[in-house]
Write a protein that holds these residues in place. Sequence first.
Motif, PDB file in Angstrom:
ATOM      1  N   VAL A  83       0.871  -1.177   0.000  1.00 20.41           N
ATOM      2  CA  VAL A  83       0.000   0.000   0.000  1.00 20.41           C
ATOM      3  C   VAL A  83       0.908   1.227   0.000  1.00 20.41           C
ATOM      4  O   VAL A  83       1.846   1.303   0.792  1.00 20.41           O
ATOM      5  CB  VAL A  83      -0.898   0.013   1.255  1.00 20.41           C
ATOM      6  N   VAL A  84       0.633   2.138  -0.919  1.00 16.73           N
ATOM      7  CA  VAL A  84       1.422   3.375  -0.994  1.00 16.73           C
ATOM      8  C   VAL A  84       0.452   4.547  -0.937  1.00 16.73           C
ATOM      9  O   VAL A  84      -0.570   4.542  -1.640  1.00 16.73           O
ATOM     10  CB  VAL A  84       2.230   3.443  -2.316  1.00 16.73           C
ATOM     11  N   SER A  85       0.757   5.537  -0.109  1.00 12.09           N
ATOM     12  CA  SER A  85      -0.051   6.761  -0.136  1.00 12.09           C
ATOM     13  C   SER A  85       0.739   7.844  -0.848  1.00 12.09           C
ATOM     14  O   SER A  85       1.971   7.859  -0.819  1.00 12.09           O
ATOM     15  CB  SER A  85      -0.418   7.207   1.285  1.00 12.09           C
ATOM     16  N   ALA A  86       0.007   8.743  -1.511  1.00 12.15           N
ATOM     17  CA  ALA A  86       0.664   9.770  -2.325  1.00 12.15           C
ATOM     18  C   ALA A  86      -0.162  11.050  -2.338  1.00 12.15           C
ATOM     19  O   ALA A  86      -1.387  11.014  -2.177  1.00 12.15           O
ATOM     20  CB  ALA A  86       0.832   9.269  -3.765  1.00 12.15           C
ATOM     21  N   GLY A  87       0.509  12.153  -2.547  1.00  8.15           N
ATOM     22  CA  GLY A  87      -0.185  13.433  -2.694  1.00  8.15           C
ATOM     23  C   GLY A  87      -0.371  14.150  -1.376  1.00  8.15           C
ATOM     24  O   GLY A  87       0.123  13.724  -0.329  1.00  8.15           O
ATOM     25  N   ALA A 101      -4.389   7.871  -3.262  1.00  5.28           N
ATOM     26  CA  ALA A 101      -3.905   9.121  -3.859  1.00  5.28           C
ATOM     27  C   ALA A 101      -4.794  10.291  -3.455  1.00  5.28           C
ATOM     28  O   ALA A 101      -6.012  10.238  -3.606  1.00  5.28           O
ATOM     29  CB  ALA A 101      -3.886   8.987  -5.375  1.00  5.28           C
ATOM     30  N   ALA A 102      -4.159  11.335  -2.950  1.00  5.29           N
ATOM     31  CA  ALA A 102      -4.883  12.527  -2.523  1.00  5.29           C
ATOM     32  C   ALA A 102      -4.557  13.703  -3.442  1.00  5.29           C
ATOM     33  O   ALA A 102      -3.419  14.180  -3.455  1.00  5.29           O
ATOM     34  CB  ALA A 102      -4.515  12.879  -1.080  1.00  5.29           C
ATOM     35  N   ASN A 103      -5.532  14.123  -4.232  1.00  4.84           N
ATOM     36  CA  ASN A 103      -5.453  15.399  -4.943  1.00  4.84           C
ATOM     37  C   ASN A 103      -4.235  15.535  -5.856  1.00  4.84           C
ATOM     38  O   ASN A 103      -3.563  16.555  -5.857  1.00  4.84           O
ATOM     39  CB  ASN A 103      -5.475  16.543  -3.915  1.00  4.84           C
ATOM     40  N   VAL A 104      -3.966  14.501  -6.601  1.00  8.91           N
ATOM     41  CA  VAL A 104      -2.835  14.554  -7.529  1.00  8.91           C
ATOM     42  C   VAL A 104      -3.377  14.751  -8.944  1.00  8.91           C
ATOM     43  O   VAL A 104      -4.511  14.377  -9.234  1.00  8.91           O
ATOM     44  CB  VAL A 104      -1.998  13.264  -7.477  1.00  8.91           C
ATOM     45  N   SER A 105      -2.571  15.347  -9.801  1.00  8.39           N
ATOM     46  CA  SER A 105      -2.964  15.389 -11.211  1.00  8.39           C
ATOM     47  C   SER A 105      -1.981  14.555 -12.004  1.00  8.39           C
ATOM     48  O   SER A 105      -1.145  15.059 -12.732  1.00  8.39           O
ATOM     49  CB  SER A 105      -3.033  16.831 -11.725  1.00  8.39           C
ATOM     50  N   LEU A 106      -2.076  13.253 -11.768  1.00  8.16           N
ATOM     51  CA  LEU A 106      -1.182  12.294 -12.419  1.00  8.16           C
ATOM     52  C   LEU A 106      -2.038  11.142 -12.935  1.00  8.16           C
ATOM     53  O   LEU A 106      -3.030  10.771 -12.292  1.00  8.16           O
ATOM     54  CB  LEU A 106      -0.167  11.745 -11.401  1.00  8.16           C
TER      55      LEU A 106
END
Length: 231
Positions: A16-20, A59-64
């Motif tokens: 599990v990876v969190s990002a943003g 993912a939180a609020n990324v534009s990817l």
Amino acid sequence: ARGGIGVRDLAGKHVVVSAGGTREFLDPVRFLGNRSSGLQGYALARTAASRGAEVTLVAANVSLPDPAGVKVVRVVTTAEMQEAVVAASRTADVVVMAAAPADFRPTSLAESKIKKSEDGSAPVVELTQNPDILKGLVTDRPNPGLVVVGFAAETGDANGTVMDHARAKLARKGCDLLVVNDVGGGKVFGSEDNEAVVLGADGTATPVPHGTKSALAQVIWDRVTDLLRSR
Ligand code: CTP
Ligand code: CA
């Protein structure tokens, strides 16, 4: 890094990876946010998938764009991120908190847009501390063998160097690995590159020279596979 082409050393593992960066709303149109781009978390998700892992990316609020072969769960706030990360971690072998969860949220959320007053005054915003997701994962491990990896963006100050703060944070958080970035002078945020030290709870320190976020991700997975093997 060992993670070369064709290395499938994370096959059979769920990571599990969190990002943003999370957002905390003041009213329906305004939020407190931060400068996290999500690039490091996405690099971690991509490289883990290429090494054979089943990957859940929160993912939180990324534009990817969604990385191929990765399950992406989109969240907005720190509370939502905590719920998604804890839920996914129940069946995971590893969780990497590469995201920048907002430490604080407005104590109250206005139901309608806050209007400005004629007299030039401004509202005072009261903040409440958010839950610490990483610390929660360590204190109530959603499953016993979970390897927990944190990130720390630090600056040196009158109280100590970047590494002083990092060692203290590793001890405070109780995670297995802490990836330390020196962000003095606005470095790293939104950049394609990174430079870091991977600290282990066992006292090890792996310096990672300036390079791409993918290269750093590969070193992090190398250290994680070492830990998984020793469990
Ligand atoms: N983190 C978290 N939940 C929070 C805040 C941070 O899980 N509410 C995680 C981050 O994803 C990161 C690690 O904790 O992996 C360290 O984040 P950092 O902001 O450096 O630490 P804090 O404990 O929030 O300390 P500081 O006061 O330096 O911001
Ligand atoms: Ca913080």
